[in-house]
Design a protein around this motif. Structure first.
Motif, PDB file in Angstrom:
ATOM      1  N   MET A 157      -8.451 -36.089  93.312  1.00  0.00           N
ATOM      2  CA  MET A 157      -7.066 -36.329  93.060  1.00  0.00           C
ATOM      3  C   MET A 157      -6.181 -35.407  93.907  1.00  0.00           C
ATOM      4  O   MET A 157      -5.156 -35.838  94.395  1.00  0.00           O
ATOM      5  N   LEU A 158      -6.575 -34.163  94.053  1.00  0.00           N
ATOM      6  CA  LEU A 158      -5.765 -33.212  94.813  1.00  0.00           C
ATOM      7  C   LEU A 158      -5.564 -33.687  96.249  1.00  0.00           C
ATOM      8  O   LEU A 158      -4.456 -33.624  96.785  1.00  0.00           O
ATOM      9  N   GLU A 159      -6.617 -34.203  96.857  1.00  0.00           N
ATOM     10  CA  GLU A 159      -6.511 -34.690  98.236  1.00  0.00           C
ATOM     11  C   GLU A 159      -5.558 -35.881  98.311  1.00  0.00           C
ATOM     12  O   GLU A 159      -4.729 -35.971  99.223  1.00  0.00           O
ATOM     13  N   ASN A 160      -5.657 -36.798  97.348  1.00  0.00           N
ATOM     14  CA  ASN A 160      -4.748 -37.945  97.323  1.00  0.00           C
ATOM     15  C   ASN A 160      -3.302 -37.500  97.134  1.00  0.00           C
ATOM     16  O   ASN A 160      -2.392 -38.066  97.735  1.00  0.00           O
ATOM     17  N   LEU A 161      -3.095 -36.495  96.292  1.00  0.00           N
ATOM     18  CA  LEU A 161      -1.750 -35.984  96.074  1.00  0.00           C
ATOM     19  C   LEU A 161      -1.213 -35.337  97.352  1.00  0.00           C
ATOM     20  O   LEU A 161      -0.060 -35.541  97.726  1.00  0.00           O
ATOM     21  N   GLN A 162      -2.049 -34.584  98.044  1.00  0.00           N
ATOM     22  CA  GLN A 162      -1.616 -33.964  99.301  1.00  0.00           C
ATOM     23  C   GLN A 162      -1.289 -35.031 100.341  1.00  0.00           C
ATOM     24  O   GLN A 162      -0.313 -34.899 101.086  1.00  0.00           O
ATOM     25  N   ASN A 163      -2.064 -36.110 100.382  1.00  0.00           N
ATOM     26  CA  ASN A 163      -1.769 -37.203 101.306  1.00  0.00           C
ATOM     27  C   ASN A 163      -0.428 -37.860 100.961  1.00  0.00           C
ATOM     28  O   ASN A 163       0.342 -38.203 101.854  1.00  0.00           O
ATOM     29  N   LEU A 164      -0.178 -38.036  99.686  1.00  0.00           N
ATOM     30  CA  LEU A 164       1.094 -38.603  99.236  1.00  0.00           C
ATOM     31  C   LEU A 164       2.256 -37.703  99.654  1.00  0.00           C
ATOM     32  O   LEU A 164       3.292 -38.183 100.131  1.00  0.00           O
ATOM     33  N   ILE A 165       2.079 -36.402  99.507  1.00  0.00           N
ATOM     34  CA  ILE A 165       3.125 -35.449  99.911  1.00  0.00           C
ATOM     35  C   ILE A 165       3.337 -35.516 101.421  1.00  0.00           C
ATOM     36  O   ILE A 165       4.471 -35.549 101.895  1.00  0.00           O
ATOM     37  N   ARG A 166       2.237 -35.560 102.187  1.00  0.00           N
ATOM     38  CA  ARG A 166       2.358 -35.647 103.649  1.00  0.00           C
ATOM     39  C   ARG A 166       3.162 -36.880 104.063  1.00  0.00           C
ATOM     40  O   ARG A 166       3.947 -36.835 105.003  1.00  0.00           O
ATOM     41  N   GLU A 167       2.926 -37.997 103.369  1.00  0.00           N
ATOM     42  CA  GLU A 167       3.638 -39.237 103.679  1.00  0.00           C
ATOM     43  C   GLU A 167       5.151 -39.078 103.536  1.00  0.00           C
ATOM     44  O   GLU A 167       5.911 -39.759 104.218  1.00  0.00           O
ATOM     45  N   HIS A 168       5.588 -38.209 102.644  1.00  0.00           N
ATOM     46  CA  HIS A 168       7.003 -38.084 102.338  1.00  0.00           C
ATOM     47  C   HIS A 168       7.588 -36.730 102.746  1.00  0.00           C
ATOM     48  O   HIS A 168       8.717 -36.413 102.378  1.00  0.00           O
ATOM     49  N   ALA A 169       6.830 -35.946 103.507  1.00  0.00           N
ATOM     50  CA  ALA A 169       7.242 -34.586 103.845  1.00  0.00           C
ATOM     51  C   ALA A 169       8.070 -34.495 105.120  1.00  0.00           C
ATOM     52  O   ALA A 169       8.470 -33.403 105.500  1.00  0.00           O
ATOM     53  N   GLY A 170       8.357 -35.614 105.745  1.00  0.00           N
ATOM     54  CA  GLY A 170       9.072 -35.641 107.027  1.00  0.00           C
ATOM     55  C   GLY A 170      10.174 -34.624 107.174  1.00  0.00           C
ATOM     56  O   GLY A 170       9.983 -33.549 107.738  1.00  0.00           O
ATOM     57  N   ASP A 171      11.358 -34.937 106.701  1.00  0.00           N
ATOM     58  CA  ASP A 171      12.508 -34.048 106.886  1.00  0.00           C
ATOM     59  C   ASP A 171      12.415 -32.791 106.030  1.00  0.00           C
ATOM     60  O   ASP A 171      12.915 -31.738 106.407  1.00  0.00           O
ATOM     61  N   ALA A 172      11.784 -32.905 104.864  1.00  0.00           N
ATOM     62  CA  ALA A 172      11.717 -31.761 103.960  1.00  0.00           C
ATOM     63  C   ALA A 172      10.843 -30.637 104.516  1.00  0.00           C
ATOM     64  O   ALA A 172      11.214 -29.469 104.418  1.00  0.00           O
ATOM     65  N   ILE A 173       9.709 -30.990 105.108  1.00  0.00           N
ATOM     66  CA  ILE A 173       8.772 -29.965 105.588  1.00  0.00           C
ATOM     67  C   ILE A 173       8.488 -30.094 107.078  1.00  0.00           C
ATOM     68  O   ILE A 173       8.725 -29.162 107.846  1.00  0.00           O
ATOM     69  N   ILE A 174       7.965 -31.227 107.494  1.00  0.00           N
ATOM     70  CA  ILE A 174       7.468 -31.397 108.866  1.00  0.00           C
ATOM     71  C   ILE A 174       8.564 -31.187 109.910  1.00  0.00           C
ATOM     72  O   ILE A 174       8.369 -30.461 110.879  1.00  0.00           O
ATOM     73  N   ASN A 175       9.721 -31.800 109.720  1.00  0.00           N
ATOM     74  CA  ASN A 175      10.817 -31.705 110.690  1.00  0.00           C
ATOM     75  C   ASN A 175      11.841 -30.639 110.321  1.00  0.00           C
ATOM     76  O   ASN A 175      12.945 -30.643 110.838  1.00  0.00           O
ATOM     77  N   ASN A 176      11.468 -29.746 109.451  1.00  0.00           N
ATOM     78  CA  ASN A 176      12.394 -28.728 108.969  1.00  0.00           C
ATOM     79  C   ASN A 176      12.180 -27.434 109.749  1.00  0.00           C
ATOM     80  O   ASN A 176      11.107 -26.828 109.672  1.00  0.00           O
ATOM     81  N   PRO A 177      13.185 -26.971 110.489  1.00  0.00           N
ATOM     82  CA  PRO A 177      13.015 -25.743 111.271  1.00  0.00           C
ATOM     83  C   PRO A 177      12.826 -24.487 110.407  1.00  0.00           C
ATOM     84  O   PRO A 177      12.357 -23.466 110.904  1.00  0.00           O
ATOM     85  N   ALA A 178      13.161 -24.572 109.121  1.00  0.00           N
ATOM     86  CA  ALA A 178      12.977 -23.412 108.238  1.00  0.00           C
ATOM     87  C   ALA A 178      11.505 -23.161 107.925  1.00  0.00           C
ATOM     88  O   ALA A 178      11.135 -22.061 107.528  1.00  0.00           O
ATOM     89  N   ILE A 179      10.670 -24.184 108.143  1.00  0.00           N
ATOM     90  CA  ILE A 179       9.229 -24.041 107.922  1.00  0.00           C
ATOM     91  C   ILE A 179       8.544 -24.183 109.277  1.00  0.00           C
ATOM     92  O   ILE A 179       8.594 -25.247 109.891  1.00  0.00           O
TER      93      ILE A 179
END
Length: 162
Positions: free
Chosen positions: A1-23
């Motif tokens: 379940m943890l891996e599926n949850l992390q995949n779900l987060i990755r799918e929606h992490a665009g502007d919040a994490i991936i494209n965020n210069p603060a991270i």
């Protein structure tokens, strides 16, 4: 379940994490893992503190209501605090990241858990993971109910689907 949850987060992490210069890019996976652990930890804490009705309402009331639940708000706050501690973000940036990511992930998580055609998450596995992976019998026994009396979380969860 943890891996599926992390995949779900990755799918929606665009502007919040991936494209965020603060991270920093090299720490994106760490932030995704932290979001995942914040969700699991928040759900476990709610169950451990006897807030089973709040957890149950998170899953019962559907994706649209998921982000407004007290459990969701606690998860969002916890994730923001983790971002401040681990990434040195100020409360405004951390709160913004948490507010843009956690509600949508919880909505998708609840939707997938309630969708009988989606096997990536199932309610039994989710509940089992919240109480140490012992399955539904362990959940009932661990939260004050047994199979004979239908008490504990199982009695409450059973009522969710009637």
């Amino acid at each position: 379940m943890l891996e599926n949850l992390q995949n779900l987060i990755r799918e929606h992490a665009g502007d919040a994490i991936i494209n965020n210069p603060a991270i920093p890019n090299e720490r994106n996976e760490e932030a995704v893992a932290d979001a995942s652990s914040s969700i699991i930890s928040g759900l476990k804490t709610a169950v451990a503190n006897g807030n089973t009705e709040e957890v149950q309402s998170l899953f019962k009331n559907g994706p649209a209501a998921a982000s407004a639940s007290p459990v969701a708000q606690n998860i969002q706050t916890g994730f923001a605090q983790n971002l401040m501690q681990k990434f040195g973000l100020d409360s405004g940036k951390a709160g913004g990241i948490a507010a843009s990511l956690i509600p949508i992930v919880l909505q998708k998580f609840v939707h997938k858990t309630n969708d009988p055609n989606d096997k990536s998450f199932d309610l039994s596995s989710v509940l089992g993971s919240l109480t140490g992976g012992g399955g539904l019998g362990s959940i009932m026994n661990g939260l004050g109910g047994g199979e004979k009396d239908g008490g504990g979380i199982m009695g409450k969860i059973g009522g969710m689907f009637k």
